[in-house]
Scaffold this motif. Structure first.
Motif, mmCIF file in Angstrom:
data_model
loop_
_atom_site.group_PDB
_atom_site.id
_atom_site.type_symbol
_atom_site.label_atom_id
_atom_site.label_comp_id
_atom_site.label_asym_id
_atom_site.label_seq_id
_atom_site.Cartn_x
_atom_site.Cartn_y
_atom_site.Cartn_z
ATOM 1 N N TYR A 1 -164.792 -5.697 22.436
ATOM 2 C CA TYR A 1 -163.427 -6.028 22.826
ATOM 3 C C TYR A 1 -163.474 -7.050 23.947
ATOM 4 N N PRO B 1 -162.786 -9.009 27.206
ATOM 5 C CA PRO B 1 -162.240 -8.742 28.543
ATOM 6 C C PRO B 1 -161.137 -9.744 28.889
ATOM 7 N N LEU B 2 -160.253 -9.321 29.754
ATOM 8 C CA LEU B 2 -159.100 -10.129 30.121
ATOM 9 C C LEU B 2 -159.498 -11.481 30.696
ATOM 10 N N ALA C 1 -153.726 -5.203 29.024
ATOM 11 C CA ALA C 1 -155.116 -5.240 28.564
ATOM 12 C C ALA C 1 -156.054 -4.524 29.527
ATOM 13 N N LEU C 2 -155.660 -4.413 30.784
ATOM 14 C CA LEU C 2 -156.497 -3.704 31.760
ATOM 15 C C LEU C 2 -156.406 -2.191 31.576
ATOM 16 N N ASP D 1 -155.529 -0.703 28.434
ATOM 17 C CA ASP D 1 -155.817 -0.311 27.054
ATOM 18 C C ASP D 1 -157.317 -0.262 26.805
ATOM 19 N N ARG E 1 -158.898 -0.782 24.114
ATOM 20 C CA ARG E 1 -159.340 -1.873 23.246
ATOM 21 C C ARG E 1 -158.925 -3.240 23.789
ATOM 22 N N ARG E 2 -158.484 -3.292 25.049
ATOM 23 C CA ARG E 2 -158.158 -4.528 25.775
ATOM 24 C C ARG E 2 -157.030 -5.331 25.118
ATOM 25 N N ARG E 3 -156.043 -4.629 24.564
ATOM 26 C CA ARG E 3 -154.925 -5.295 23.907
ATOM 27 C C ARG E 3 -153.799 -5.564 24.898
ATOM 28 N N THR E 4 -153.195 -6.738 24.767
ATOM 29 C CA THR E 4 -152.025 -7.107 25.556
ATOM 30 C C THR E 4 -150.779 -6.583 24.847
ATOM 31 N N GLU F 1 -155.904 -7.622 17.762
ATOM 32 C CA GLU F 1 -156.780 -7.490 18.931
ATOM 33 C C GLU F 1 -157.691 -8.697 18.983
#
Length: 166
Positions: free
Chosen positions: A10, A12-13, A144-145, A147, A149-152, A161
């Motif tokens: 996944y 990262p932001l 995203a921070l 979740d 799975r880093r989803r917005t 994703e």
């Protein structure tokens, strides 16, 4: 040999924001090209000045459509914008397939939703409206921070994703 898990694939932001920064240059090129074409097509009458500045009513929607087309075509064709390629990240569905047209449109609309806060400018001033847009996008990406799975927010809405490749 290290084992690759799905968790570390996944994106990262910071990597997503770096790719978005690269995309800013592509968007600026698109806006400049569309602006030049419109100026040439209107023989320099796209923006007129006098007592007030007047911009042709169709110009800003055309710019928005051109920028939207860049993202939609990129996401639908290969899952990557120009900015995503050097960072080796790709947009896909949760099962790894390409986005559908509906998912890509939904993702685009939700991601662009904070731009509607620019409508606050006449009442509260441009500075307040721009800060409101920035704050809203901060919330969109801060998801995203939180979740796993880093989803917005736009990923959550569209069922997409962003993953690292390889």
């Amino acid at each position: 040999m290290t084992q690759t898990t799905t968790t570390n694939l996944y994106c990262p932001l910071w990597r997503r924001l770096s790719a978005l920064f690269y995309d800013l240059f592509a968007v600026l090129a698109i806006v400049a090209t569309v602006g030049l074409a419109c100026q040439l097509a209107t023989h320099g009458q796209l923006i007129t000045t006098g007592a007030q500045v007047h911009i042709a009513w169709w110009y800003q929607p055309l710019q928005g459509l051109a920028v939207a087309a860049y993202f939609l075509v990129s996401w639908l064709r290969g899952g990557q914008t120009l900015g995503m390629r050097p960072w080796r990240i790709r947009i896909a569905t949760s099962n790894g397939t390409r986005l559908t047209l509906w998912q890509a449109l939904l993702r685009l609309l939700v991601a662009a939703l904070p731009l509607s806060l620019l409508l606050l400018a006449p009442a509260f001033g441009l500075r307040t409206a721009l800060w409101s847009v920035a704050a809203a996008w901060g919330v969109w990406f801060a998801a995203a921070l939180l979740d796993r799975r880093r989803r917005t927010l736009h990923d959550l809405a569209a069922g997409s994703e962003v993953r690292r490749m390889g």
